[in-house]
Every structure is written in C-alpha cells, then in structure tokens.
Design an enzyme around this catalytic site. Sequence first.
Site, PDB file in Angstrom:
ATOM      1  N   GLU A   1       0.855  -1.191   0.000  1.00  0.00           N
ATOM      2  CA  GLU A   1       0.000   0.000   0.000  1.00  0.00           C
ATOM      3  C   GLU A   1       0.887   1.235   0.000  1.00  0.00           C
ATOM      4  OE1 GLU A   1      -2.001  -0.594   3.710  1.00  0.00           O
ATOM      5  OE2 GLU A   1      -2.783  -2.531   3.074  1.00  0.00           O
TER       6      GLU A   1
ATOM      7  N   LYS B   1       2.258   4.547   1.562  1.00  0.00           N
ATOM      8  CA  LYS B   1       2.286   5.134   2.897  1.00  0.00           C
ATOM      9  C   LYS B   1       1.959   6.612   2.732  1.00  0.00           C
ATOM     10  CE  LYS B   1       4.863   5.252   7.154  1.00  0.00           C
ATOM     11  NZ  LYS B   1       4.918   6.702   7.407  1.00  0.00           N
TER      12      LYS B   1
ATOM     13  N   ASP C   1       1.132  10.343   3.589  1.00  0.00           N
ATOM     14  CA  ASP C   1       1.637  11.210   4.624  1.00  0.00           C
ATOM     15  C   ASP C   1       0.489  12.060   5.151  1.00  0.00           C
ATOM     16  OD1 ASP C   1       3.733  11.807   6.119  1.00  0.00           O
ATOM     17  OD2 ASP C   1       4.704  13.160   4.702  1.00  0.00           O
TER      18      ASP C   1
ATOM     19  N   TYR D   1      -6.794   1.568   6.177  1.00  0.00           N
ATOM     20  CA  TYR D   1      -5.748   0.602   5.862  1.00  0.00           C
ATOM     21  C   TYR D   1      -5.689  -0.591   6.820  1.00  0.00           C
ATOM     22  CZ  TYR D   1      -3.122   3.530   9.200  1.00  0.00           C
ATOM     23  OH  TYR D   1      -2.725   4.246  10.293  1.00  0.00           O
TER      24      TYR D   1
ATOM     25  N   LYS E   1      10.658   3.277   2.538  1.00  0.00           N
ATOM     26  CA  LYS E   1      10.550   4.704   2.249  1.00  0.00           C
ATOM     27  C   LYS E   1      11.052   5.081   0.858  1.00  0.00           C
ATOM     28  CE  LYS E   1       8.965   6.760   5.896  1.00  0.00           C
ATOM     29  NZ  LYS E   1       9.807   7.554   6.653  1.00  0.00           N
TER      30      LYS E   1
ATOM     31  N   CYS F   1       6.850  48.709  -8.792  1.00  0.00           N
ATOM     32  CA  CYS F   1       6.652  47.490  -9.569  1.00  0.00           C
ATOM     33  C   CYS F   1       7.870  47.261 -10.459  1.00  0.00           C
ATOM     34  CB  CYS F   1       5.387  47.619 -10.427  1.00  0.00           C
ATOM     35  SG  CYS F   1       5.235  46.312 -11.659  1.00  0.00           S
TER      36      CYS F   1
ATOM     37  N   CYS G   1       6.642  47.712 -14.458  1.00  0.00           N
ATOM     38  CA  CYS G   1       6.223  48.982 -15.072  1.00  0.00           C
ATOM     39  C   CYS G   1       6.697  50.194 -14.281  1.00  0.00           C
ATOM     40  CB  CYS G   1       4.705  49.023 -15.246  1.00  0.00           C
ATOM     41  SG  CYS G   1       3.824  49.199 -13.688  1.00  0.00           S
TER      42      CYS G   1
ATOM     43  N   CYS H   1       1.143  46.089  -7.409  1.00  0.00           N
ATOM     44  CA  CYS H   1       1.404  47.145  -8.374  1.00  0.00           C
ATOM     45  C   CYS H   1       0.079  47.862  -8.606  1.00  0.00           C
ATOM     46  CB  CYS H   1       1.917  46.521  -9.670  1.00  0.00           C
ATOM     47  SG  CYS H   1       1.756  47.582 -11.096  1.00  0.00           S
TER      48      CYS H   1
ATOM     49  N   CYS I   1      -0.462  47.741 -16.216  1.00  0.00           N
ATOM     50  CA  CYS I   1       0.893  47.180 -16.149  1.00  0.00           C
ATOM     51  C   CYS I   1       0.977  45.981 -17.100  1.00  0.00           C
ATOM     52  CB  CYS I   1       1.190  46.741 -14.710  1.00  0.00           C
ATOM     53  SG  CYS I   1       2.667  45.744 -14.533  1.00  0.00           S
TER      54      CYS I   1
HETATM   55  S1  IVH Z   1      -0.313   0.277   8.790  1.00  0.00           S
HETATM   56  C1  IVH Z   1       0.882  -1.792  12.402  1.00  0.00           C
HETATM   57  N1  IVH Z   1      -0.731   1.249   6.399  1.00  0.00           N
HETATM   58  O1  IVH Z   1       2.213   5.258   8.890  1.00  0.00           O
HETATM   59  C2  IVH Z   1       0.655  -1.080  11.147  1.00  0.00           C
HETATM   60  N2  IVH Z   1       0.099   2.712   8.081  1.00  0.00           N
HETATM   61  O2  IVH Z   1       4.495   4.621  11.033  1.00  0.00           O
HETATM   62  C3  IVH Z   1       0.423   0.344  11.389  1.00  0.00           C
HETATM   63  N3  IVH Z   1       0.425   5.011   7.355  1.00  0.00           N
HETATM   64  O3  IVH Z   1       0.918   6.103  11.925  1.00  0.00           O
HETATM   65  C4  IVH Z   1       0.012   1.113  10.284  1.00  0.00           C
HETATM   66  N4  IVH Z   1      -0.262   4.725   5.285  1.00  0.00           N
HETATM   67  O4  IVH Z   1      -0.603   6.596  10.004  1.00  0.00           O
HETATM   68  C5  IVH Z   1      -0.316   1.510   7.643  1.00  0.00           C
HETATM   69  N5  IVH Z   1      -1.162   1.987   4.254  1.00  0.00           N
HETATM   70  C6  IVH Z   1      -0.759   2.233   5.501  1.00  0.00           C
HETATM   71  C7  IVH Z   1      -0.336   3.537   5.904  1.00  0.00           C
HETATM   72  C8  IVH Z   1       0.095   3.712   7.218  1.00  0.00           C
HETATM   73  C9  IVH Z   1       0.201   5.596   6.167  1.00  0.00           C
HETATM   74  C10 IVH Z   1       0.943   5.699   8.546  1.00  0.00           C
HETATM   75  C11 IVH Z   1       0.113   5.446   9.763  1.00  0.00           C
HETATM   76  C12 IVH Z   1       1.058   5.196  10.890  1.00  0.00           C
HETATM   77  C13 IVH Z   1       2.391   5.349  10.273  1.00  0.00           C
HETATM   78  C14 IVH Z   1       3.243   4.203  10.726  1.00  0.00           C
END
Ligand code: IVH
Length: 673
Positions: free
Chosen positions: A115, A117, A119, A226, A315, A409, A412, A427, A432
């Site tokens: 999946e 991750k 942010d 998730y 990551k 500006c 102009c 401006c 302009c």
């Molecule tokens: S699973 C035990 N799945 O990442 C598993 N986490 O450091 C725990 N996060 O605080 C989370 N996308 O908010 C999982 N597809 C995903 C995620 C995800 C983002 C975030 C989550 C958690 C942090 C884990």
Amino acid sequence: MAKLNQVKQRIEKLRAEINHHNYRYYVLDSPEISDAEYDELMRELQKLEEEHPRFLTPDSPTQRVGAAPVEAFGVVEHPQPLLSLGNAFSQEELAAWYKRTSKPIAGEKFDFTCEHKIDGLAVALTYVDGRFTTGATRGDGLRGEDITQNLRTIRSIPLSVPRDAPARFEVRGEVFLPKAGFEKLNRERAEEGLPLFANPRNAAAGSVRQLDPRITAKRPLDIYIYMLGYAEGKATPPTHWETMEYLKSLGFKINPNNELLASIDRVEKFYHTWVERRESLPYEADGIVVKVNQLDLQERLGSIGHEPRWAIAYKFPAIQGTTRLIDIGISVGRTGTLNPYAILEPVSVGGVTIKQAALHNEDDIRRKDIRIGDTVVVQRAGEVIPQVVGPVVSKRSGREKVFKMPKRCPVCGAEAIKPEGEAMSRCTNAACPAQVQERLEHFVSRVGMDIRGIGESQSAMLLREGLVKNAADLYDLKDKREQLVNLERMAEKSVSNILNAIENSKRRPLSRVIFALGILHIGEEMAEILASHFGSMNRLANASREKLLSIPTVGPKIADSIVAFFRQEENQKIIQRLKDAGVKLEEKKAKPEELPLAGLEFVITGRLEASSRQEAEAKIKGLGGTTKDNVTRKTTYLVVGADPGGTKLSHAQELGIKQIKEEKLRRLLERKA
Ligand code: IVH
C-alpha cells in the site's frame, strides 16, 4: 401523529438517499446525480430537521457541516494500541526485513499486501451498532484525542454502516489532504497573510485538530482505511486483503492502488514503479507499507515495542536538497500582486534540477528568516513549484542580506502598495504589461475559458504584436487570420485550432466566465456560487453590495471587490463585447431530456484505457445518458474495452445491440461535452 410518522419516514428516506450519493461521490468518485439535485435533497432534510429537532441525530448527513467549537479535545483510550512501523531505506534493508520475518514462519505459505504510505494523520474510527461513534487520533498509541466531530465532516467516512456489520468494530486509516487541496489552502493562506503549512501532512493534521469543526468542514480532507483494528460479534476474513475487500463492501474507502503480491521480488517492483510515478499521485506518499497478508501469521509474528514484525515502511528517496539562494526575484501576478520567488543555484532534487522555488510572500520570508545568500533547504513536495523550507542557519557567513519588498513594480515602475491587513504588495497600475498578460493567460487557462493553443508564449506574442489588448479582443481574432498565420511559429493548422478553441469557449458555463474575468478574491468556488445565485452576468454586475452580502458565503472583501470590478468602465466594455461576440453569459439549466446523451443506455465490458469505468460512467450520466451493468433489449451501446470477459458481449451479439470501442465512446463524450 400520523403526520409526524410521515415526517420521520421522509427524514429517514432522505438520509439514506443522501448517504448513498455521498458514497457514490466521495468514496467511489462516481456520482449519479448533479450537485444541484444533491443540494436539493440536503436542503429538504435540513428544513425538516429544523422544524422537527427531535428527529435530529448525530449521524445525519446534515451534521457533516461541523458542530460547535470545543475548549479542548477529550481523551480516548485505544482498546488495542495503535502501532507504528519500522523503516527500510534500501533494497538491502527490505531484504533483511524479509529474512527476519520469514524465519519464524518458515514453511508457511504467505503473501504480501503493498500500500502507499500516505503522509497524513493516523486515526481510529469506532462503530457501534452500525453507527460511527468515536474517532480518535493515534496520540501516543495508547491514548489519543477525541476528534469525532471533526471526522464527521469528512464525507468519505461513513456515518453508518450496513446492519450486518460487526456489532462493534474499529477501523484505522490515514486522513490526508490531497495535493491540490493543500496547494489551494496555502495559496489562500498566503493571500490572507496567514502562516503556510509546510506540507500536506501538517495541513491535514492542522485541519483535523481544529477545535472548531466548522473549519475542518471547509478543508477538502479525505481518508483511506488501511486496517481493521478489532471486530466483535462477527467473524471477519482471515487475510488482510480480504478484510480490506470486506471493509470496502461496508462502504469504507480503500486505496485502489493497493496490491496483493506473491513474492518479495514483486514487492520490490511495486516499490520501483511508484518511485517513478509518485509525483502523479493525487496525494503525498513517502513510501510503501508492506504487510504480511495472513492475519494468523501476523499474530504469530507479533511486535517488538511499538513496531509490528509483520509490516514495514519502505521509504521513497527524499526529495529535499540544499542549495544557495542567489537572489529573490519578483513576478507580477494578474491582480498586481508582487510575488517573490527564490533564484537558486541549480540543484538536483529527486532527479529534477531546481533553479527556482516559491517564496509566497514577504511575511513568510520574514517568518522563516530566509536571507539572500543563505544556504536553504528546498523540497519538491509533489507540488509543481518547489518550495524553500528554510535556511540552514549554521551555514551563515554573516554576509547574507535581509530581503526588502521593492516600493515600485519591477515591470512597469508604478508605485507598489501593501494595503492594510493584506499580505501581498500590489502594483497599482492596472495597465501594467505584466498584469495584462497574466489576466489574459488566466482568461484562456484550462480552469478559465479553456482556450487550448494559447498559452504563456502565445499570449505574450498576441499582446506584443498588438493583436489583442484584452480578453474581449480574442473574439475578434477570426477577422485577423492573415496576421495570425504570419506570426512566428504559427501555421494554418495551429491558427485554425486556436480560432476553433476560441469559438468553442463561447459555450462555457457562466461560472467559468465569471472566474476567467479574474476578479480579485473570486476563486473557482466563489464563481460557482455567484453563477448559481445570479444566473446571469448582468444580474451579478448590477448587484448591490447589500445584495451580495446577503449570500451566506460572501463577506465584505468579496462584495467590495465585485462592486469595484463592475464599476470600472473598462470592465463593463469588455463584458459588453463578450456578449456581442456571443459568449454565453446566462445560465440556462438544461432539462434532463435536453442533455446530449438523453435516452441512450450504455453498458461497459472489459477494461478501459483512458479512464476508469467509474469515470466513464460518471461522464455518460453527466451528459444525460444512463449506464447499466447488464445488456438488455433496451441497451443502446455496448462499450467494449480490453479483455472483455463475462457474457455481455455474446449477449449483445444475440440481441443485435450495437457495439462500440472505447475510442468511439470518447469521441461521443467529447463532441457532446
Ligand atoms: S499500517 C501496524 N498502512 O504510517 C501497522 N500505516 O508509522 C500500522 N500510514 O501512523 C500502520 N499509510 O498513520 C499503515 N497503508 C498504511 C499507511 C500507514 C500511512 C501511517 C500510519 C502510521 C504510520 C506508521
């Protein structure tokens, strides 16, 4: 009494309908009705609830607009701790995790789910007897903050689930702000002189942890679920993947990019695919999450401290870099704003060379204490324009210079002023050249009148050659074909395309024309509100300040700006000329039977290439057509995509239903749109 019963039934019916349409729109991205029809249902429900407050319940869709502010958030104890994740930063580290993980479960067959991750902000949502009762932040994993009222405003979180769901369960997911929403929020904040959010994560967290849920309600937050935390009263599937499918069937939003993969090599491939494509995602992802799919094996693997052994975050490489800020340049915006930007020593960040970055406004520069000559951290956070995060103070030599906004500006030379309470210097010369060009570019842009073929360089050329002076002049270009063809890098074909595009732009909806005019403080949303409220440019132009202020979302700043715009003779002339040229300045709502695909029924089979099936269906419906899952005698067209399985094709052949390819559907939709 009978009357009251009827009201109650109507309320319940409306709620069910609205919930269904919310789900189609926010979870499936595939609406079945127009916004206006949706608003109508919502209004009826609001009215009934106001008249009969005893029937108001917290899970009513009207409650998504945000409850009253609170002093502080309550505390929620998590019945099961919310874990975090270990990280892998390289192929070696992923391989090491795989080795560690497979050892204790050697001999077992297992696969992985992968999946993105995202942010954002982790939340836990609890449902009891079919209703969303509690939403909490992760906090320290054991205790989080009660943000139920704020989460209620997120339309993709179901407020209720089907009756056959477990009696009590908790799902976990990531609340996030899509990149587009983040950029828009920061643009607005820059204009208002508010501190900017550094990234979508902070923006999402800031939005969700608002003590006033009405503010949260205004932010375009979304969620992907998730994980299932726990479930009581009903057996749930034995694997993570199937659990996600199950949650999807309960109405939760699951990321469609998730994949079930059989080997760690496939995981590695999934990762690399998304390293390449992450920029194209509508949300910010900082890696992938790899999970052992079998829940019994997850249990056997357990966790060490806060981190489960059965999952890892792999990551993406950082997209930050450091470089020197050579100077701060100024560009002039369409409303005269002087926009500072960073001129950087070229640096490669995540494979792209960056020479310039956004700096937003003077206050932001001062707040971050960015000085000319500084070594600065730059990042590409998914936005098109890279950002300067801040200075590396330890690298200062003492020769850095503090930036001062120019008093004139730079284009102009007219006086620049910073109105009281505003963040941007402007401006003061409406003529302009930089403003004129920006206004023209805005008018023709995709979000404006969408005149393809005229971009930045063509706008500049048309102005330079004196062929146009303002937007209205575009509609006279058809009499200047000769001159256009003789322009640099223009040929018969491109001129024809441009003239066609100009002609087509005459049929844009009123809201687009209002937006394209570039009235100060009028964004796309406000333009839509104004268009639907007034229904014609004329009525908008003649609206008094009081009349404008009577619209709930219009404040004094917007009302004054509109009045000032339409008072200017120059603008009145432009609008008159647009009208004379045949630009549609009235909103006539098409009756359903007048829509171009009215009466046509479509069935789709196989995979579409250009868009998802949902998108195609939404477009068909938007144009008045209907879509069905099965071919019947009433079907007009069977759209045949790639690898059609099932029986739809043979059925269509038997019944003699016309079959069309995706390409033909696309043309049908485009021609009619
Ligand atoms: S699973 C035990 N799945 O990442 C598993 N986490 O450091 C725990 N996060 O605080 C989370 N996308 O908010 C999982 N597809 C995903 C995620 C995800 C983002 C975030 C989550 C958690 C942090 C884990």
